[in-house]
Design a protein around this motif. Structure first.
Motif, PDB file in Angstrom:
ATOM      1  N   LEU A  48      36.466  21.149  70.487  1.00 44.57           N
ATOM      2  CA  LEU A  48      35.634  21.300  69.291  1.00 44.57           C
ATOM      3  C   LEU A  48      36.017  20.180  68.306  1.00 44.57           C
ATOM      4  CD1 LEU A  48      33.553  23.556  68.590  1.00 44.57           C
ATOM      5  CD2 LEU A  48      35.361  24.692  67.299  1.00 44.57           C
ATOM      6  N   SER A  49      35.072  19.791  67.457  1.00 47.26           N
ATOM      7  CA  SER A  49      35.337  18.663  66.542  1.00 47.26           C
ATOM      8  C   SER A  49      36.271  19.074  65.401  1.00 47.26           C
ATOM      9  CB  SER A  49      34.021  18.160  65.953  1.00 47.26           C
ATOM     10  OG  SER A  49      33.488  19.138  65.074  1.00 47.26           O
ATOM     11  N   ALA A  50      36.907  18.076  64.800  1.00 44.83           N
ATOM     12  CA  ALA A  50      37.815  18.329  63.671  1.00 44.83           C
ATOM     13  C   ALA A  50      37.058  19.002  62.525  1.00 44.83           C
ATOM     14  CB  ALA A  50      38.438  17.023  63.197  1.00 44.83           C
ATOM     15  N   ARG A  54      37.899  22.585  60.851  1.00 41.18           N
ATOM     16  CA  ARG A  54      38.139  22.767  59.412  1.00 41.18           C
ATOM     17  C   ARG A  54      37.292  23.911  58.872  1.00 41.18           C
ATOM     18  NH1 ARG A  54      38.988  17.099  59.451  1.00 41.18           N
ATOM     19  NH2 ARG A  54      36.768  16.654  59.345  1.00 41.18           N
ATOM     20  N   ARG A  55      36.013  23.925  59.262  1.00 45.42           N
ATOM     21  CA  ARG A  55      35.137  24.998  58.763  1.00 45.42           C
ATOM     22  C   ARG A  55      35.576  26.355  59.299  1.00 45.42           C
ATOM     23  NH1 ARG A  55      29.574  23.043  60.531  1.00 45.42           N
ATOM     24  NH2 ARG A  55      29.014  25.190  60.085  1.00 45.42           N
ATOM     25  N   THR A  96      27.215  26.664  64.953  1.00 46.15           N
ATOM     26  CA  THR A  96      27.731  28.036  64.952  1.00 46.15           C
ATOM     27  C   THR A  96      29.257  28.073  64.992  1.00 46.15           C
ATOM     28  OG1 THR A  96      27.755  28.149  67.355  1.00 46.15           O
ATOM     29  CG2 THR A  96      25.715  28.832  66.278  1.00 46.15           C
ATOM     30  N   LEU A  97      29.893  26.907  65.151  1.00 44.97           N
ATOM     31  CA  LEU A  97      31.347  26.791  65.314  1.00 44.97           C
ATOM     32  C   LEU A  97      31.823  27.405  66.627  1.00 44.97           C
ATOM     33  CD1 LEU A  97      32.575  27.611  61.672  1.00 44.97           C
ATOM     34  CD2 LEU A  97      31.778  25.434  62.606  1.00 44.97           C
ATOM     35  N   ARG A  98      30.890  27.636  67.540  1.00 46.07           N
ATOM     36  CA  ARG A  98      31.282  28.147  68.854  1.00 46.07           C
ATOM     37  C   ARG A  98      31.400  26.986  69.838  1.00 46.07           C
ATOM     38  NH1 ARG A  98      30.934  33.524  70.541  1.00 46.07           N
ATOM     39  NH2 ARG A  98      30.189  34.914  68.931  1.00 46.07           N
ATOM     40  N   ILE A  99      32.509  26.942  70.559  1.00 41.43           N
ATOM     41  CA  ILE A  99      32.681  25.975  71.639  1.00 41.43           C
ATOM     42  C   ILE A  99      31.536  26.154  72.641  1.00 41.43           C
ATOM     43  CG2 ILE A  99      34.146  25.386  73.619  1.00 41.43           C
ATOM     44  CD1 ILE A  99      36.551  26.241  71.833  1.00 41.43           C
ATOM     45  N   SER A 100      31.187  27.419  72.877  1.00 41.18           N
ATOM     46  CA  SER A 100      30.154  27.714  73.873  1.00 41.18           C
ATOM     47  C   SER A 100      28.742  27.303  73.429  1.00 41.18           C
ATOM     48  CB  SER A 100      30.192  29.201  74.247  1.00 41.18           C
ATOM     49  OG  SER A 100      30.136  30.010  73.091  1.00 41.18           O
TER      50      SER A 100
END
Ligand code: HEC
Ligand code: HEC
Length: 139
Positions: A48-50, A54-55, A96-100
């Motif tokens: 996942l991105s930085a 952070r979020r 969504t901040l989901r890796i998936s």
């Protein structure tokens, strides 16, 4: 654990070698592993991105329906670790901040059909180790 993953993938009619993520070596951090591996797999930071990390770390009190709040010191320590090892580029980012939900995840899992995602042994896309064993987590 690795075996269970292999059996499950074979049950899907897939070749494990095809899905072997062992080249994903994962840096570790004791605090991260303890706090972020208690409810689910400790997801490797590079997936996942930085900016997403952070979020995610700034909204742990509302974390996908759970409260995963940490004290400020632990939060900072874990965020430092995640940022240092994060993935870079659009492929590693999802609203969504989901890796998936990241483009890389969707691309690499396009062979999996709906029925396999809802297999009772898998339950959720977030349950990486159900299919990958602990290998995906760098153990
Ligand atoms: C109190 C339990 C709990 C703790 C502690 C926790 N999480 Fe979660 N996390 C959840 C739940 C519940 C979900 C949603 C799982 C699902 O949809 O199947 C989730 C989902 C996630 C996802 C999205 C997975 C996907 O589908 O791509 C990420 C990323 C994540 N957590 C990271 C973390 C990090 C980083 C930490 C440590 C700071 C952490 N979690 C600690 C409960 C927790
Ligand atoms: C339903 C079983 C299943 C679940 C759950 C699952 N995966 Fe996968 N994954 C696969 C399969 C099968 C492939 C291989 C697809 C292909 O090669 O086309 C794959 C491919 C991958 C790859 C690429 C492998 C490589 O060698 O580059 C990565 C990385 C990965 N998955 C990580 C994850 C993570 C992280 C999670 C949890 C957030 C997860 N997977 C959840 C089955 C699953």
């Amino acid at each position: 654990m690795k075996r269970a993953g292999a059996i499950l993938l074979l049950a899907f009619g897939m070749n494990l070698a095809y899905a072997d993520p062992s080249r994903l070596s994962t840096p570790s951090d004791a605090k991260w592993k303890q706090e972020c591996g208690s409810c689910h797999d400790a997801y490797p930071p590079r997936l996942l991105s930085a900016d997403n990390w952070r979020r995610l770390m700034s909204s742990l009190d509302k974390h996908f329906g759970a409260n995963a709040e940490l004290d400020a010191r632990d939060n900072k320590k874990i965020l430092d670790f995640l940022e240092r090892n994060a993935g870079s580029g659009e492929r590693y980012s999802s609203s969504t901040l989901r890796i998936s939900d990241t483009p890389w995840f969707i691309h690499d899992h396009r062979v999996i059909n709906k029925k396999e995602w809802t297999n009772p042994e898998v339950r959720s896309r977030s349950n990486c180790s159900a299919c990958h064993g602990r290998v995906i987590l760098g153990d």
